[in-house]
Structures are given as C-alpha cells and as structure tokens.
Design a protein around this motif. Structure first.
Motif, PDB file in Angstrom:
ATOM      1  N   VAL A   1       0.827  -1.212   0.000  1.00  0.00           N
ATOM      2  CA  VAL A   1       0.000   0.000   0.000  1.00  0.00           C
ATOM      3  C   VAL A   1       0.867   1.271   0.000  1.00  0.00           C
ATOM      4  O   VAL A   1       0.707   2.133  -0.881  1.00  0.00           O
ATOM      5  CB  VAL A   1      -0.988  -0.022   1.175  1.00  0.00           C
ATOM      6  N   PRO A   2       1.807   1.442   0.945  1.00  0.00           N
ATOM      7  CA  PRO A   2       2.644   2.657   0.876  1.00  0.00           C
ATOM      8  C   PRO A   2       3.522   2.696  -0.379  1.00  0.00           C
ATOM      9  O   PRO A   2       3.734   3.774  -0.940  1.00  0.00           O
ATOM     10  CB  PRO A   2       3.514   2.561   2.136  1.00  0.00           C
ATOM     11  N   ALA A   3       4.035   1.529  -0.825  1.00  0.00           N
ATOM     12  CA  ALA A   3       4.884   1.508  -2.013  1.00  0.00           C
ATOM     13  C   ALA A   3       4.105   1.795  -3.282  1.00  0.00           C
ATOM     14  O   ALA A   3       4.706   1.997  -4.340  1.00  0.00           O
ATOM     15  CB  ALA A   3       5.582   0.146  -2.135  1.00  0.00           C
ATOM     16  N   THR A   4       2.788   1.805  -3.211  1.00  0.00           N
ATOM     17  CA  THR A   4       1.951   2.231  -4.328  1.00  0.00           C
ATOM     18  C   THR A   4       1.569   3.696  -4.194  1.00  0.00           C
ATOM     19  O   THR A   4       1.582   4.450  -5.171  1.00  0.00           O
ATOM     20  CB  THR A   4       0.672   1.380  -4.403  1.00  0.00           C
ATOM     21  N   VAL A   5       1.250   4.111  -2.980  1.00  0.00           N
ATOM     22  CA  VAL A   5       0.807   5.489  -2.748  1.00  0.00           C
ATOM     23  C   VAL A   5       1.961   6.487  -2.913  1.00  0.00           C
ATOM     24  O   VAL A   5       1.798   7.545  -3.546  1.00  0.00           O
ATOM     25  CB  VAL A   5       0.182   5.621  -1.346  1.00  0.00           C
ATOM     26  N   PHE A   6       3.142   6.179  -2.373  1.00  0.00           N
ATOM     27  CA  PHE A   6       4.262   7.121  -2.423  1.00  0.00           C
ATOM     28  C   PHE A   6       4.635   7.506  -3.858  1.00  0.00           C
ATOM     29  O   PHE A   6       4.682   8.698  -4.183  1.00  0.00           O
ATOM     30  CB  PHE A   6       5.478   6.547  -1.692  1.00  0.00           C
ATOM     31  N   PRO A   7       4.938   6.539  -4.754  1.00  0.00           N
ATOM     32  CA  PRO A   7       5.286   6.954  -6.120  1.00  0.00           C
ATOM     33  C   PRO A   7       4.123   7.588  -6.865  1.00  0.00           C
ATOM     34  O   PRO A   7       4.332   8.441  -7.733  1.00  0.00           O
ATOM     35  CB  PRO A   7       5.719   5.639  -6.790  1.00  0.00           C
ATOM     36  N   LEU A   8       2.892   7.194  -6.502  1.00  0.00           N
ATOM     37  CA  LEU A   8       1.728   7.780  -7.164  1.00  0.00           C
ATOM     38  C   LEU A   8       1.630   9.273  -6.843  1.00  0.00           C
ATOM     39  O   LEU A   8       1.428  10.105  -7.744  1.00  0.00           O
ATOM     40  CB  LEU A   8       0.460   7.052  -6.704  1.00  0.00           C
ATOM     41  N   VAL A   9       1.790   9.631  -5.578  1.00  0.00           N
ATOM     42  CA  VAL A   9       1.703  11.036  -5.167  1.00  0.00           C
ATOM     43  C   VAL A   9       2.868  11.839  -5.730  1.00  0.00           C
ATOM     44  O   VAL A   9       2.688  12.920  -6.315  1.00  0.00           O
ATOM     45  CB  VAL A   9       1.657  11.138  -3.633  1.00  0.00           C
ATOM     46  N   LEU A  10       4.087  11.328  -5.570  1.00  0.00           N
ATOM     47  CA  LEU A  10       5.269  12.069  -6.022  1.00  0.00           C
ATOM     48  C   LEU A  10       5.284  12.242  -7.536  1.00  0.00           C
ATOM     49  O   LEU A  10       5.599  13.322  -8.049  1.00  0.00           O
ATOM     50  CB  LEU A  10       6.535  11.349  -5.559  1.00  0.00           C
ATOM     51  N   SER A  11       4.937  11.185  -8.257  1.00  0.00           N
ATOM     52  CA  SER A  11       4.960  11.275  -9.724  1.00  0.00           C
ATOM     53  C   SER A  11       3.850  12.184 -10.244  1.00  0.00           C
ATOM     54  O   SER A  11       4.033  12.877 -11.251  1.00  0.00           O
ATOM     55  CB  SER A  11       4.830   9.877 -10.336  1.00  0.00           C
ATOM     56  N   ALA A  12       2.688  12.198  -9.580  1.00  0.00           N
ATOM     57  CA  ALA A  12       1.613  13.095 -10.006  1.00  0.00           C
ATOM     58  C   ALA A  12       2.031  14.555  -9.827  1.00  0.00           C
ATOM     59  O   ALA A  12       1.789  15.399 -10.704  1.00  0.00           O
ATOM     60  CB  ALA A  12       0.333  12.796  -9.222  1.00  0.00           C
ATOM     61  N   LEU A  13       2.651  14.867  -8.692  1.00  0.00           N
ATOM     62  CA  LEU A  13       3.141  16.224  -8.467  1.00  0.00           C
ATOM     63  C   LEU A  13       4.222  16.600  -9.477  1.00  0.00           C
ATOM     64  O   LEU A  13       4.215  17.707 -10.036  1.00  0.00           O
ATOM     65  CB  LEU A  13       3.675  16.351  -7.041  1.00  0.00           C
ATOM     66  N   ALA A  14       5.153  15.673  -9.714  1.00  0.00           N
ATOM     67  CA  ALA A  14       6.227  15.948 -10.673  1.00  0.00           C
ATOM     68  C   ALA A  14       5.682  16.099 -12.088  1.00  0.00           C
ATOM     69  O   ALA A  14       6.118  16.974 -12.852  1.00  0.00           O
ATOM     70  CB  ALA A  14       7.262  14.828 -10.623  1.00  0.00           C
ATOM     71  N   ALA A  15       4.726  15.262 -12.462  1.00  0.00           N
ATOM     72  CA  ALA A  15       4.153  15.336 -13.808  1.00  0.00           C
ATOM     73  C   ALA A  15       3.430  16.661 -14.022  1.00  0.00           C
ATOM     74  O   ALA A  15       3.541  17.278 -15.096  1.00  0.00           O
ATOM     75  CB  ALA A  15       3.196  14.163 -14.022  1.00  0.00           C
ATOM     76  N   TYR A  16       2.693  17.113 -13.007  1.00  0.00           N
ATOM     77  CA  TYR A  16       2.010  18.406 -13.146  1.00  0.00           C
ATOM     78  C   TYR A  16       3.020  19.545 -13.268  1.00  0.00           C
ATOM     79  O   TYR A  16       2.866  20.443 -14.106  1.00  0.00           O
ATOM     80  CB  TYR A  16       1.092  18.644 -11.951  1.00  0.00           C
ATOM     81  N   ALA A  17       4.055  19.512 -12.439  1.00  0.00           N
ATOM     82  CA  ALA A  17       5.056  20.577 -12.491  1.00  0.00           C
ATOM     83  C   ALA A  17       5.756  20.611 -13.845  1.00  0.00           C
ATOM     84  O   ALA A  17       5.975  21.682 -14.426  1.00  0.00           O
ATOM     85  CB  ALA A  17       6.080  20.379 -11.371  1.00  0.00           C
ATOM     86  N   LEU A  18       6.104  19.444 -14.387  1.00  0.00           N
ATOM     87  CA  LEU A  18       6.795  19.399 -15.671  1.00  0.00           C
ATOM     88  C   LEU A  18       5.880  19.765 -16.828  1.00  0.00           C
ATOM     89  O   LEU A  18       6.344  20.244 -17.871  1.00  0.00           O
ATOM     90  CB  LEU A  18       7.380  18.003 -15.884  1.00  0.00           C
ATOM     91  N   ALA A  19       4.587  19.553 -16.676  1.00  0.00           N
ATOM     92  CA  ALA A  19       3.654  19.816 -17.770  1.00  0.00           C
ATOM     93  C   ALA A  19       3.154  21.254 -17.784  1.00  0.00           C
ATOM     94  O   ALA A  19       2.963  21.835 -18.864  1.00  0.00           O
ATOM     95  CB  ALA A  19       2.470  18.854 -17.686  1.00  0.00           C
ATOM     96  N   TRP A  20       2.928  21.852 -16.583  1.00  0.00           N
ATOM     97  CA  TRP A  20       2.240  23.136 -16.536  1.00  0.00           C
ATOM     98  C   TRP A  20       2.992  24.231 -15.791  1.00  0.00           C
ATOM     99  O   TRP A  20       2.600  25.386 -15.857  1.00  0.00           O
ATOM    100  CB  TRP A  20       0.856  22.957 -15.896  1.00  0.00           C
ATOM    101  N   VAL A  21       4.028  23.899 -15.064  1.00  0.00           N
ATOM    102  CA  VAL A  21       4.839  24.919 -14.392  1.00  0.00           C
ATOM    103  C   VAL A  21       6.154  25.027 -15.158  1.00  0.00           C
ATOM    104  O   VAL A  21       7.112  24.300 -14.886  1.00  0.00           O
ATOM    105  CB  VAL A  21       5.082  24.561 -12.909  1.00  0.00           C
ATOM    106  N   ARG A  22       6.184  25.906 -16.114  1.00  0.00           N
ATOM    107  CA  ARG A  22       7.354  25.996 -16.982  1.00  0.00           C
ATOM    108  C   ARG A  22       8.511  26.674 -16.248  1.00  0.00           C
ATOM    109  O   ARG A  22       8.337  27.716 -15.589  1.00  0.00           O
ATOM    110  CB  ARG A  22       7.022  26.798 -18.236  1.00  0.00           C
ATOM    111  N   PHE A  23       9.676  26.094 -16.317  1.00  0.00           N
ATOM    112  CA  PHE A  23      10.889  26.660 -15.735  1.00  0.00           C
ATOM    113  C   PHE A  23      12.058  26.262 -16.617  1.00  0.00           C
ATOM    114  O   PHE A  23      11.949  25.338 -17.444  1.00  0.00           O
ATOM    115  CB  PHE A  23      11.099  26.186 -14.289  1.00  0.00           C
TER     116      PHE A  23
END
Length: 296
Positions: free
Chosen positions: A85-107
């Motif tokens: 359960v944690p090994a599924t939730v942790f990468p899911l949360v981190l990757s979702a945040l990273a994917a949003y930042a890379l897609a819509w927060v341009r830097f």
C-alpha cells in the motif's frame, strides 16, 4: 480497427483466451480445497465427480504452518499489505506532483529534466539493488568525508518502500505527464486568472480529471510490489517482522515438498488481494491505458 475488435471472431477469441487463462486458476482453487489424500491420488478435475471440499488447508497455512514449519502466513500477509500500500501510494503522489510541475509549471530546463526522467527507465533494476543496499547500510563516503551517513534501516519497511518508490518514479512520471499535459489549456488559464494557486489547480482540477491514469498505474504498481520477490529478499530479508508473502511462499515450496494442498492454498491466498484491487479499479483500467494516446 474498431470493427475488427468488435467482430464475432474477436469475441470468440477473447472468450477462448479467458477460459484458457481461468482454468489453471480454478485448478489451483480446487486443489487447495481438497484433502491431502485426494490431491495425492487424483487430479483436481475429480472435484466435479467427488466434490469433497474442506477449508482446513487454509487454516493450516494461515495460522499453523504445519509439516515441520512453525508459524503460518498471516504475519507475512500483513507485511505484504504494509509494504504494497505505501509503495503504491508514495510513487503515485510524487509522480503526479512531478508530472504536473513538468507539464504546466514551466521553468528553465524543465524539458531536460523530463527527458532525464524518461531515460532513467532504461536502468536495469537488478544493477541498482546492491549499490542501493550498500547506500542504505553504509552510507556514501568520499575519502574521509561522509556525504550520506548510514541510515540504519534494517528490520523495517522503509528500505523496501524507498526501493519500490525509486524504481517506479520514472515510468509513473512519464505516464502521468503524458496524460496531464493533454488537459485543456483554457481550463488551466481560467483557473490562474481566477487566482487559483498551482496546488489548488492540482488538487481541484488535475486530480479528478486524471483519476483513470492514477488508477491504472496504481493497479500495475500494486501488482508489481505484491508479487515481487527480488526486492523483498534484498531489502527485507526473510524475517517475519518485515518479509512479505512471496518470501514465505518461496520457503514453503522447499519445505512442504509434495504437500500440494498447502502450497496451492498459500498460492491462492496470494491471488485474492490483487484480484480485489484489480476488479475494484477495472472501470478505470482501459481509460488509463489510453492516457496520453490522443489529444483533446
């Protein structure tokens, strides 16, 4: 293409494959419910002729062990849940945040970061296990300078969580980025104009819209972690405190030998939780598989 997959011939093919896939699973279940003598003297298909079924095999495997093996599978079943359960939730949360930042927060350098993450998928898991284990155990040193101290995580779930999270992040970020980047730009711009922060947009707009992609990855990641043996052996060992079911089942296959009624009971127990997870999220499965494949 759509007509081909919707034709009667395709339906017959899918049904045939489903039946062939289900027969071994049904045989596993039937064997796990039969007495020891029946399993030793006849095949599982005899259950249709002599339906002598018992549940004592599951009680023995879960709580007793039996056949010279002390302890049942219950502690290891709990460990598998505590790991998966944690090994599924942790990468899911981190990757979702990273994917949003890379897609819509341009830097500056965002595209480079994305391509580096994408390239990390080619790193073989087997090559990273031992260096990662040494990093957890001994830390990192450059001469006499300690860069990272030893974490002393032995006997806990933490190294297994970290390992599965690290190995899952590149693929998860890539898949979720493909989905999130296709969300309507007008929707994002309207939210920014209304004064919404990036976290507000992510929580209120992105997460509900990318639920199919999140559920699809959650299924794959949970099944991978639940069925994993290599990472569990490397970072958790075989102790009842942290070892999952796969480690114990590997031990039982050598200890029980011909006790097929107990082996099949343990194997079928390991199938129940993944089946529950899959059928609970199956309505999102096909949508998630198509994540990022089309625009609009």
């Amino acid at each position: 293409m759509r007509r081909s997959f919707s034709s009667p011939l395709a339906s017959v093919f899918v049904i045939a494959v489903t039946v062939l896939w289900t027969i071994p699973t049904f045989g596993l279940l039937a064997t796990s419910l039969r007495p020891k003598e029946a399993v030793a003297n006849s095949g599982w298909w005899e259950v249709f002729v002599h339906p002598d079924l018992i549940l004592s095999n599951y009680h023995t495997v879960l709580f007793e062990g039996g056949f010279g093996v002390s302890g049942g599978l219950m502690p290891y079943l709990v460990n598998s849940l505590a790991i998966s359960v944690p090994a599924t939730v942790f990468p899911l949360v981190l990757s979702a945040l990273a994917a949003y930042a890379l897609a819509w927060v341009r830097f500056k350098g965002s595209d480079t970061v994305f391509f580096v993450i994408f390239a990390l998928q080619v790193v073989p898991l087997q090559m990273a296990l031992i260096p990662l284990l040494q990093l957890f155990s001994d830390g990192a040193h450059l001469g006499d300078v300690t860069i990272l101290p030893a974490l002393d995580l032995g006997g806990t779930y933490v190294p297994v969580w970290l390992a599965h999270t690290m190995f899952a992040l590149p693929l998860a970020t890539f898949l979720l980025h493909n989905f999130i980047s296709q969300l309507p730009r007008d929707l994002m711009e309207a939210a920014l104009v209304d004064g919404a922060s990036h976290f507000k947009i992510f929580r209120s707009i992105v997460l509900p819209l990318c639920t199919p992609a999140l559920a699809s990855f959650a299924i794959f990641q949970f099944l991978w972690v639940w069925n994993d043996l290599l990472v569990a052996l490397t970072f958790a060992g075989g102790t009842p405190e942290v070892a999952p079911m796969t480690v114990r089942l590997a031990q039982l296959s050598g200890s029980f030998g011909g006790r097929w009624e107990l082996l099949t009971a343990g194997a079928f127990l390991s199938l129940i939780v993944p089946l529950i997870v899959f059928f609970s999220l199956q309505r999102y499965f096909v949508k998630g598989l198509l994540a990022g494949s089309v625009k609009g």
